[in-house]
Design a protein around this motif. Structure first.
Motif, PDB file in Angstrom:
ATOM      1  N   PRO A 196       0.822  -1.210   0.000  1.00  0.00           N
ATOM      2  CA  PRO A 196       0.000   0.000   0.000  1.00  0.00           C
ATOM      3  C   PRO A 196       0.857   1.260   0.000  1.00  0.00           C
ATOM      4  N   GLY A 197       0.325   2.314  -0.599  1.00  0.00           N
ATOM      5  CA  GLY A 197       0.974   3.614  -0.579  1.00  0.00           C
ATOM      6  C   GLY A 197       0.154   4.591   0.238  1.00  0.00           C
ATOM      7  N   LEU A 198       0.580   5.828   0.281  1.00  0.00           N
ATOM      8  CA  LEU A 198      -0.149   6.859   1.012  1.00  0.00           C
ATOM      9  C   LEU A 198      -1.573   6.980   0.483  1.00  0.00           C
ATOM     10  N   GLY A 199      -1.716   6.900  -0.831  1.00  0.00           N
ATOM     11  CA  GLY A 199      -3.038   7.008  -1.424  1.00  0.00           C
ATOM     12  C   GLY A 199      -3.945   5.855  -1.035  1.00  0.00           C
ATOM     13  N   THR A 200      -3.372   4.680  -0.869  1.00  0.00           N
ATOM     14  CA  THR A 200      -4.149   3.494  -0.510  1.00  0.00           C
ATOM     15  C   THR A 200      -4.742   3.630   0.888  1.00  0.00           C
TER      16      THR A 200
ATOM     17  N   SER B 237     -11.514  10.612  -9.373  1.00  0.00           N
ATOM     18  CA  SER B 237     -10.648   9.466  -9.685  1.00  0.00           C
ATOM     19  C   SER B 237      -9.386   9.932 -10.405  1.00  0.00           C
ATOM     20  N   GLY B 238      -9.565  10.836 -11.374  1.00  0.00           N
ATOM     21  CA  GLY B 238      -8.407  11.373 -12.080  1.00  0.00           C
ATOM     22  C   GLY B 238      -7.462  12.092 -11.144  1.00  0.00           C
ATOM     23  N   ALA B 239      -8.020  12.839 -10.180  1.00  0.00           N
ATOM     24  CA  ALA B 239      -7.195  13.603  -9.244  1.00  0.00           C
ATOM     25  C   ALA B 239      -6.420  12.694  -8.305  1.00  0.00           C
ATOM     26  N   TYR B 240      -7.115  11.735  -7.694  1.00  0.00           N
ATOM     27  CA  TYR B 240      -6.430  10.916  -6.698  1.00  0.00           C
ATOM     28  C   TYR B 240      -5.459   9.932  -7.344  1.00  0.00           C
ATOM     29  N   LEU B 241      -5.827   9.365  -8.492  1.00  0.00           N
ATOM     30  CA  LEU B 241      -4.903   8.475  -9.190  1.00  0.00           C
ATOM     31  C   LEU B 241      -3.738   9.249  -9.804  1.00  0.00           C
ATOM     32  N   GLY B 242      -4.038  10.437 -10.338  1.00  0.00           N
ATOM     33  CA  GLY B 242      -3.005  11.256 -10.954  1.00  0.00           C
ATOM     34  C   GLY B 242      -1.968  11.752  -9.973  1.00  0.00           C
ATOM     35  N   ALA B 243      -2.328  11.823  -8.688  1.00  0.00           N
ATOM     36  CA  ALA B 243      -1.369  12.244  -7.672  1.00  0.00           C
ATOM     37  C   ALA B 243      -0.229  11.240  -7.533  1.00  0.00           C
ATOM     38  N   GLY B 244      -0.477   9.982  -7.916  1.00  0.00           N
ATOM     39  CA  GLY B 244       0.586   8.993  -7.977  1.00  0.00           C
ATOM     40  C   GLY B 244       1.029   8.406  -6.654  1.00  0.00           C
ATOM     41  N   PHE B 245       0.107   8.307  -5.673  1.00  0.00           N
ATOM     42  CA  PHE B 245       0.469   7.753  -4.370  1.00  0.00           C
ATOM     43  C   PHE B 245      -0.084   6.348  -4.155  1.00  0.00           C
ATOM     44  N   GLY B 246      -0.474   5.687  -5.216  1.00  0.00           N
ATOM     45  CA  GLY B 246      -0.947   4.312  -5.091  1.00  0.00           C
ATOM     46  C   GLY B 246      -2.444   4.201  -5.282  1.00  0.00           C
ATOM     47  N   PRO B 247      -2.924   3.065  -5.784  1.00  0.00           N
ATOM     48  CA  PRO B 247      -4.349   2.848  -6.021  1.00  0.00           C
ATOM     49  C   PRO B 247      -5.104   2.592  -4.733  1.00  0.00           C
ATOM     50  N   GLY B 248      -6.427   2.658  -4.821  1.00  0.00           N
ATOM     51  CA  GLY B 248      -7.265   2.308  -3.683  1.00  0.00           C
ATOM     52  C   GLY B 248      -7.240   0.806  -3.436  1.00  0.00           C
ATOM     53  N   PRO B 249      -7.782   0.380  -2.300  1.00  0.00           N
ATOM     54  CA  PRO B 249      -7.756  -1.042  -1.955  1.00  0.00           C
ATOM     55  C   PRO B 249      -8.344  -1.949  -3.025  1.00  0.00           C
ATOM     56  N   ARG B 250      -9.447  -1.544  -3.637  1.00  0.00           N
ATOM     57  CA  ARG B 250     -10.143  -2.423  -4.576  1.00  0.00           C
ATOM     58  C   ARG B 250      -9.405  -2.527  -5.905  1.00  0.00           C
ATOM     59  N   ASP B 251      -8.846  -1.420  -6.383  1.00  0.00           N
ATOM     60  CA  ASP B 251      -8.032  -1.489  -7.593  1.00  0.00           C
ATOM     61  C   ASP B 251      -6.765  -2.288  -7.343  1.00  0.00           C
TER      62      ASP B 251
ATOM     63  N   ALA C 189       4.512  10.595 -11.385  1.00  0.00           N
ATOM     64  CA  ALA C 189       3.268  10.071 -10.846  1.00  0.00           C
ATOM     65  C   ALA C 189       2.786   8.948 -11.755  1.00  0.00           C
ATOM     66  N   VAL C 190       3.212   7.754 -11.448  1.00  0.00           N
ATOM     67  CA  VAL C 190       2.951   6.608 -12.323  1.00  0.00           C
ATOM     68  C   VAL C 190       1.470   6.311 -12.365  1.00  0.00           C
ATOM     69  N   LEU C 191       0.926   6.174 -13.566  1.00  0.00           N
ATOM     70  CA  LEU C 191      -0.490   5.892 -13.729  1.00  0.00           C
ATOM     71  C   LEU C 191      -0.723   4.397 -13.623  1.00  0.00           C
ATOM     72  N   PRO C 192      -1.660   3.972 -12.754  1.00  0.00           N
ATOM     73  CA  PRO C 192      -1.941   2.559 -12.604  1.00  0.00           C
ATOM     74  C   PRO C 192      -2.604   1.983 -13.837  1.00  0.00           C
ATOM     75  N   GLU C 193      -2.407   0.679 -14.034  1.00  0.00           N
ATOM     76  CA  GLU C 193      -3.008   0.008 -15.182  1.00  0.00           C
ATOM     77  C   GLU C 193      -4.511   0.060 -15.129  1.00  0.00           C
ATOM     78  N   SER C 194      -5.064   0.229 -13.914  1.00  0.00           N
ATOM     79  CA  SER C 194      -6.510   0.187 -13.741  1.00  0.00           C
ATOM     80  C   SER C 194      -7.146   1.547 -13.888  1.00  0.00           C
ATOM     81  N   ALA C 195      -6.428   2.507 -14.478  1.00  0.00           N
ATOM     82  CA  ALA C 195      -6.930   3.884 -14.498  1.00  0.00           C
ATOM     83  C   ALA C 195      -8.254   4.033 -15.198  1.00  0.00           C
TER      84      ALA C 195
END
Length: 206
Positions: free
Chosen positions: A71-75, A117-131, A195-201
């Motif tokens: 997990p990251g900060l975003g997670t 979703s674009g904002a939180y994923l674009g910040a690059g701190f990791g995906p949410g638990p479900r993604d 800010a790496v974009l997750p594959e699940s974006a």
């Protein structure tokens, strides 16, 4: 400055995500699959929608352990911020009367969800638990991301519906719109190439 902007964007996105979920709940026209599940759990247990969302996120996060996901900060922030924001927003929102206001709430909620979703994923701190669960299963099994996500979403939708969650036209509208919305907003809300974009974006969640 880039780091500070990313942190601010992360939390702004998560708060906006919680607000968007509350709007869709109040529209009462159907939720996305995970939120059908959250609502079903809330109805069956007497918990608030936000608390059910928080607890489900924490349980899903535990499933990361055997999948060796980190997990990251975003997670972690996703688990802690979205649920309480849903509860506060739901408490402040009046219940709409009539179909037109409900459709308006649904449309606004879906669009804001795409922005969030674009904002939180674009910040690059990791995906949410479900993604993260989706990408973890993908890595461990070798199955396609689309197939894994479809299996998870159909499973939680079925369980949530059986528990009494609201599935309807809003569920279909969310499924059709969220991918294009995130695809549009994500590159515009990515402040740094790092800010790496997750594959699940293309199908983000809380």
């Amino acid at each position: 400055m880039v780091l500070l902007r990313r942190v601010c964007q992360l939390y702004a996105g998560l708060v906006l995500y919680g607000i968007s979920l509350a709007l869709m709940v109040h529209a009462a026209l159907g939720l996305d699959p995970w939120d059908v599940f959250h609502q079903g759990v809330a109805d069956r247990t007497g918990l608030s929608f936000g608390t059910a969302t928080l607890l489900a996120g924490a349980v899903v996060l535990l499933l990361w352990i055997p999948l060796r996901q980190r997990p990251g900060l975003g997670t972690v922030s996703n688990v802690l911020v979205v649920g309480p924001t849903v509860d506060v927003t739901s408490w402040l929102l009046p219940s709409p009367e009539g179909l037109v206001p409900r459709v308006g709430l649904l449309a606004l909620g879906i669009v804001l969800n795409g922005v969030a979703s674009g904002a939180y994923l674009g910040a690059g701190f990791g995906p949410g638990p479900r993604d993260g669960l989706m990408t973890g299963i993908h890595r461990r099994t070798g199955r396609s991301l689309r197939g894994v996500r479809t299996g998870i979403e159909l499973s939680v939708l079925a369980v949530g519906f059986l528990l009494g969650g609201t599935a309807g036209v809003g569920t279909v509208a969310y499924a059709l719109c969220i991918g294009p919305l995130v695809q549009f907003f994500l590159p515009r809300l990515t402040p740094s190439p790092r800010a790496v974009l997750p594959e699940s974006a293309s199908g983000a969640e809380t």
